[in-house]
Motif scaffolding. Structure first.
Motif, PDB file in Angstrom:
ATOM      1  N   PHE A 163     -46.147   0.042  41.575  1.00  0.00           N
ATOM      2  CA  PHE A 163     -46.395  -1.251  41.048  1.00  0.00           C
ATOM      3  C   PHE A 163     -46.548  -1.123  39.611  1.00  0.00           C
ATOM      4  O   PHE A 163     -47.300  -1.799  39.052  1.00  0.00           O
ATOM      5  CB  PHE A 163     -47.236  -1.999  41.862  1.00  0.00           C
ATOM      6  CG  PHE A 163     -47.164  -2.149  43.270  1.00  0.00           C
ATOM      7  CD1 PHE A 163     -46.052  -2.524  43.894  1.00  0.00           C
ATOM      8  CD2 PHE A 163     -48.107  -1.459  44.282  1.00  0.00           C
ATOM      9  CE1 PHE A 163     -45.788  -2.649  45.331  1.00  0.00           C
ATOM     10  CE2 PHE A 163     -48.218  -1.552  45.600  1.00  0.00           C
ATOM     11  CZ  PHE A 163     -46.968  -1.922  46.103  1.00  0.00           C
ATOM     12  N   ALA A 211     -40.024   2.005  38.262  1.00  0.00           N
ATOM     13  CA  ALA A 211     -39.058   1.338  38.725  1.00  0.00           C
ATOM     14  C   ALA A 211     -37.985   0.437  37.689  1.00  0.00           C
ATOM     15  O   ALA A 211     -37.059   0.408  37.779  1.00  0.00           O
ATOM     16  CB  ALA A 211     -39.327   0.619  39.946  1.00  0.00           C
ATOM     17  N   GLY A 260     -49.420   0.698  50.983  1.00  0.00           N
ATOM     18  CA  GLY A 260     -49.655  -0.447  49.604  1.00  0.00           C
ATOM     19  C   GLY A 260     -48.768  -1.415  49.482  1.00  0.00           C
ATOM     20  O   GLY A 260     -47.567  -1.296  49.954  1.00  0.00           O
ATOM     21  N   LEU A 302     -41.095 -11.115  42.489  1.00  0.00           N
ATOM     22  CA  LEU A 302     -39.877 -10.425  42.548  1.00  0.00           C
ATOM     23  C   LEU A 302     -39.308 -10.369  44.375  1.00  0.00           C
ATOM     24  O   LEU A 302     -38.420  -9.718  44.417  1.00  0.00           O
ATOM     25  CB  LEU A 302     -39.931  -9.072  41.975  1.00  0.00           C
ATOM     26  CG  LEU A 302     -40.424  -8.854  40.627  1.00  0.00           C
ATOM     27  CD1 LEU A 302     -40.609  -7.650  40.052  1.00  0.00           C
ATOM     28  CD2 LEU A 302     -39.131  -9.330  39.755  1.00  0.00           C
ATOM     29  N   ARG A 309     -44.758  -8.392  55.926  1.00  0.00           N
ATOM     30  CA  ARG A 309     -45.157  -7.045  55.929  1.00  0.00           C
ATOM     31  C   ARG A 309     -46.582  -6.838  56.235  1.00  0.00           C
ATOM     32  O   ARG A 309     -47.233  -5.756  56.863  1.00  0.00           O
ATOM     33  CB  ARG A 309     -44.857  -6.541  54.527  1.00  0.00           C
ATOM     34  CG  ARG A 309     -43.154  -6.159  54.350  1.00  0.00           C
ATOM     35  CD  ARG A 309     -42.941  -5.804  53.082  1.00  0.00           C
ATOM     36  NE  ARG A 309     -41.491  -5.505  52.761  1.00  0.00           N
ATOM     37  CZ  ARG A 309     -40.917  -5.184  51.869  1.00  0.00           C
ATOM     38  NH1 ARG A 309     -41.750  -5.325  50.470  1.00  0.00           N
ATOM     39  NH2 ARG A 309     -39.503  -4.704  51.923  1.00  0.00           N
ATOM     40  N   ALA A 368     -38.284   6.856  40.714  1.00  0.00           N
ATOM     41  CA  ALA A 368     -38.928   6.061  41.225  1.00  0.00           C
ATOM     42  C   ALA A 368     -38.848   5.099  42.635  1.00  0.00           C
ATOM     43  O   ALA A 368     -38.507   4.345  42.682  1.00  0.00           O
ATOM     44  CB  ALA A 368     -39.146   4.834  40.258  1.00  0.00           C
ATOM     45  N   LEU A 381     -40.805   4.888  45.049  1.00  0.00           N
ATOM     46  CA  LEU A 381     -41.782   3.990  45.401  1.00  0.00           C
ATOM     47  C   LEU A 381     -41.850   2.781  44.827  1.00  0.00           C
ATOM     48  O   LEU A 381     -42.700   2.111  44.713  1.00  0.00           O
ATOM     49  CB  LEU A 381     -43.159   4.698  45.437  1.00  0.00           C
ATOM     50  CG  LEU A 381     -43.253   6.128  46.071  1.00  0.00           C
ATOM     51  CD1 LEU A 381     -44.537   6.684  45.787  1.00  0.00           C
ATOM     52  CD2 LEU A 381     -43.020   5.883  47.498  1.00  0.00           C
ATOM     53  N   GLY A 382     -40.663   2.247  44.172  1.00  0.00           N
ATOM     54  CA  GLY A 382     -40.586   0.959  43.362  1.00  0.00           C
ATOM     55  C   GLY A 382     -41.041  -0.477  44.156  1.00  0.00           C
ATOM     56  O   GLY A 382     -41.423  -1.202  43.676  1.00  0.00           O
ATOM     57  N   GLY A 383     -41.050  -0.288  45.458  1.00  0.00           N
ATOM     58  CA  GLY A 383     -41.488  -1.286  46.161  1.00  0.00           C
ATOM     59  C   GLY A 383     -42.826  -1.205  46.939  1.00  0.00           C
ATOM     60  O   GLY A 383     -43.372  -0.077  46.694  1.00  0.00           O
ATOM     61  N   ASP A 384     -42.881  -1.919  48.001  1.00  0.00           N
ATOM     62  CA  ASP A 384     -44.176  -1.504  48.785  1.00  0.00           C
ATOM     63  C   ASP A 384     -43.877  -0.165  49.792  1.00  0.00           C
ATOM     64  O   ASP A 384     -42.779   0.066  49.918  1.00  0.00           O
ATOM     65  CB  ASP A 384     -44.164  -2.722  50.056  1.00  0.00           C
ATOM     66  CG  ASP A 384     -44.725  -4.014  49.316  1.00  0.00           C
ATOM     67  OD1 ASP A 384     -45.399  -3.972  48.253  1.00  0.00           O
ATOM     68  OD2 ASP A 384     -44.128  -5.011  49.782  1.00  0.00           O
ATOM     69  N   PHE A 385     -44.896   0.504  50.186  1.00  0.00           N
ATOM     70  CA  PHE A 385     -44.695   1.759  50.378  1.00  0.00           C
ATOM     71  C   PHE A 385     -45.854   1.997  51.815  1.00  0.00           C
ATOM     72  O   PHE A 385     -46.919   1.513  51.545  1.00  0.00           O
ATOM     73  CB  PHE A 385     -44.761   2.900  49.397  1.00  0.00           C
ATOM     74  CG  PHE A 385     -46.186   2.714  48.827  1.00  0.00           C
ATOM     75  CD1 PHE A 385     -46.527   1.966  47.806  1.00  0.00           C
ATOM     76  CD2 PHE A 385     -47.355   3.569  48.999  1.00  0.00           C
ATOM     77  CE1 PHE A 385     -47.612   1.971  47.062  1.00  0.00           C
ATOM     78  CE2 PHE A 385     -48.265   3.693  48.550  1.00  0.00           C
ATOM     79  CZ  PHE A 385     -48.649   2.886  47.535  1.00  0.00           C
ATOM     80  N   GLY A 427     -39.240  -2.535  55.755  1.00  0.00           N
ATOM     81  CA  GLY A 427     -38.693  -2.363  54.564  1.00  0.00           C
ATOM     82  C   GLY A 427     -39.990  -1.637  53.626  1.00  0.00           C
ATOM     83  O   GLY A 427     -39.572  -1.666  52.340  1.00  0.00           O
ATOM     84  N   PHE A 428     -40.541  -0.848  54.139  1.00  0.00           N
ATOM     85  CA  PHE A 428     -41.564  -0.005  53.436  1.00  0.00           C
ATOM     86  C   PHE A 428     -41.017   1.574  52.911  1.00  0.00           C
ATOM     87  O   PHE A 428     -40.217   1.884  53.903  1.00  0.00           O
ATOM     88  CB  PHE A 428     -42.787   0.318  54.103  1.00  0.00           C
ATOM     89  CG  PHE A 428     -43.778  -0.768  54.410  1.00  0.00           C
ATOM     90  CD1 PHE A 428     -44.800  -0.900  53.420  1.00  0.00           C
ATOM     91  CD2 PHE A 428     -43.818  -1.510  55.429  1.00  0.00           C
ATOM     92  CE1 PHE A 428     -45.806  -1.931  53.302  1.00  0.00           C
ATOM     93  CE2 PHE A 428     -44.741  -2.546  55.806  1.00  0.00           C
ATOM     94  CZ  PHE A 428     -45.607  -2.642  54.678  1.00  0.00           C
ATOM     95  N   THR A 470     -36.276   2.824  44.061  1.00  0.00           N
ATOM     96  CA  THR A 470     -36.179   1.490  44.706  1.00  0.00           C
ATOM     97  C   THR A 470     -36.381   0.467  43.777  1.00  0.00           C
ATOM     98  O   THR A 470     -37.565   0.162  43.139  1.00  0.00           O
ATOM     99  CB  THR A 470     -37.205   1.353  45.689  1.00  0.00           C
ATOM    100  OG1 THR A 470     -37.022   2.652  46.586  1.00  0.00           O
ATOM    101  CG2 THR A 470     -36.986   0.379  46.770  1.00  0.00           C
ATOM    102  N   ARG A 472     -37.565  -3.160  42.308  1.00  0.00           N
ATOM    103  CA  ARG A 472     -38.548  -3.988  42.457  1.00  0.00           C
ATOM    104  C   ARG A 472     -38.345  -5.198  43.145  1.00  0.00           C
ATOM    105  O   ARG A 472     -39.255  -5.806  43.959  1.00  0.00           O
ATOM    106  CB  ARG A 472     -39.511  -4.295  41.225  1.00  0.00           C
ATOM    107  CG  ARG A 472     -39.708  -2.955  40.408  1.00  0.00           C
ATOM    108  CD  ARG A 472     -39.986  -3.204  39.081  1.00  0.00           C
ATOM    109  NE  ARG A 472     -39.109  -4.087  38.231  1.00  0.00           N
ATOM    110  CZ  ARG A 472     -39.140  -4.974  37.341  1.00  0.00           C
ATOM    111  NH1 ARG A 472     -40.314  -5.155  36.964  1.00  0.00           N
ATOM    112  NH2 ARG A 472     -38.044  -5.658  36.871  1.00  0.00           N
ATOM    113  N   SER A 473     -37.235  -5.804  42.901  1.00  0.00           N
ATOM    114  CA  SER A 473     -36.806  -7.043  43.484  1.00  0.00           C
ATOM    115  C   SER A 473     -36.272  -6.870  44.991  1.00  0.00           C
ATOM    116  O   SER A 473     -35.627  -5.760  45.443  1.00  0.00           O
ATOM    117  CB  SER A 473     -35.628  -7.827  42.679  1.00  0.00           C
ATOM    118  OG  SER A 473     -36.287  -7.766  41.452  1.00  0.00           O
ATOM    119  N   VAL A 474     -36.607  -7.949  45.902  1.00  0.00           N
ATOM    120  CA  VAL A 474     -36.127  -7.784  47.153  1.00  0.00           C
ATOM    121  C   VAL A 474     -35.268  -9.203  47.305  1.00  0.00           C
ATOM    122  O   VAL A 474     -35.972 -10.288  46.947  1.00  0.00           O
ATOM    123  CB  VAL A 474     -37.164  -7.731  48.240  1.00  0.00           C
ATOM    124  CG1 VAL A 474     -36.391  -7.646  49.597  1.00  0.00           C
ATOM    125  CG2 VAL A 474     -37.634  -6.486  48.151  1.00  0.00           C
TER     126      VAL A 474
END
Lengths: 252, 252
Positions: free
Chosen positions: A86, A90, A134, A141, A150, B126, B128-132, B158-159, B244, B246-248
């Motif tokens: 975060f 990215a 996390g 976004l 989630r 990067a 881990l650009g989103g939730d992980f 989607g992690f 990954t 940041r936007s979904v």
């Protein structure tokens, strides 16, 4: 191209939690790019230029760093915590993918760091003793229904959760809505921690049961840690320790 | 009691990724306790005692550290990565909860560090650009059906996933079974990274599509990183970068 970009995870705030690798990258940079709060954490160095930007302009800041590097600079993009969690990494690669093809010839080095959730966990004991996740609560976004989905799945699956970006002035209601979903899945006694500025002079830490958790205790600097049904408090004369046992019984 | 226990996250291996806070704790200790590989990373110091134990004896090691501290020692429990992530911190607090009540009067300090998944992610770009999430594939302490359930839910939600302890000589089949579940949920082109010893001389990193991922490429030192349906490769003259976005998009 001879330019270079370091994307530097500077840790959660205390200098003692910043790695030597991060210090080396900051020292090697001709230019620092970042949000004012993070750039201000770097000691002034003669001849090193500083480019301050607003916290919300991540993609513009990433492009600016890449342009400077394309001009031959060694740019350090200053990120809090871990650069890949975060934070700015990215955004930089997103700018590379959609930007000037020449940017793909730049040297880009991501410097890992201690993300806030690990500093908070260490401060409390060992709440991340099992599987964990996390989640950013920001819906700038991603769609809000996905955030809720989630949260629910992570609670049902028994993950310890770290909630980043729990709320802000522009997003005041998200954390309360998150607690509502968590209360549908997790026991009312599940420990919830609110923590900010861990390891710094203005540190604040509060641990309560999920049933009593109040979103008003959080602001944009707060990390909210959500335990599982098995997370334990160890009572003692001082503040209790919090930990999640490594074992999960077959019925769970 | 005057004793003290530091549970020290020493980072993923390279000295430059170990925090000053970890160095300070290791220097302050009269006694080091830990698995041989981790204790060996600490420079010898005159008068500092070393207590080496087998990697699988976590709870016995935790009790030993607490007994030494109860006798007045300043003990550093040496952990790899972050002390709270699939490492020694939870074992120590578990030992405290079920052990001598006097142990609750000890000073216990957990020192956070850079866990392997962040060093691997930084090395790749990067991802881990989103939730992980972080999941241990070991079923020594939790039932295997729960591991599979968490993998499936994390993939569906989607992690990005970091898989710790993917296999060992005693658990040779778990990673293959994990890939089977992931293939039922994720696109065949989902990027999978196998990484070990990142930042050290014997580093190994390999990125492939999920459809081609072979468990034989992993051993007990490997971290396996699983992307999402949106994780991107940026092609260029050298090794591609992985990130990954940041936007979904709303439909995901």
């Amino acid at each position: 191209m001879s330019g270079r970009v370091y994307i530097v995870g500077m840790g959660p705030g205390a200098d003692a939690m910043r790695t030597p690798q991060a210090d080396q990258a900051l020292a090697a940079a001709t230019d620092l790019v970042g949000y004012s709060t993070y750039v201000a954490r770097v000691a002034e160095r003669a001849g090193q230029r500083r480019h301050i930007s607003d916290n919300r302009e991540e993609l513009a800041r990433a492009r600016h760093a890449l342009e400077l590097a394309a001009g031959g600079a060694a740019v350090a993009v200053c990120s809090s915590g871990d650069a890949g969690v975060f934070a700015m990494a990215a955004a930089v690669f997103e700018a590379v993918e959609h930007g000037d093809p020449a940017w793909r010839t730049l040297e880009i080095e991501v410097v890992a760091g201690v993300s806030a959730m690990f500093a908070v966990a260490a401060r409390l004991g060992a709440p991340l003793g099992g599987d964990f996740c996390g989640i950013s609560l920001s819906d700038n976004l991603k769609p809000w229904p996905l955030v809720l989905r989630r949260l629910r799945m992570a609670a049902e699956a028994g993950f310890v959760m770290a909630l980043y970006n729990p709320l802000s002035r522009a997003r005041p209601w998200q954390l309360g809505a998150a607690f509502e979903v968590l209360r549908e899945v997790l026991p009312p006694t599940t420990p919830i921690a609110f923590a900010a500025a861990v390891g710094r002079a203005d540190e604040s830490v509060r641990v309560v049961d999920l049933s009593a958790a109040d979103p008003a205790w959080a602001d944009m600097r707060t990390l909210v840690l959500v335990g599982t049904a098995t997370t334990r408090r160890i009572e003692r004369a001082g503040e209790p320790w919090l930990y999640t046992p490594r074992s999960v019984a077959p019925e769970l």
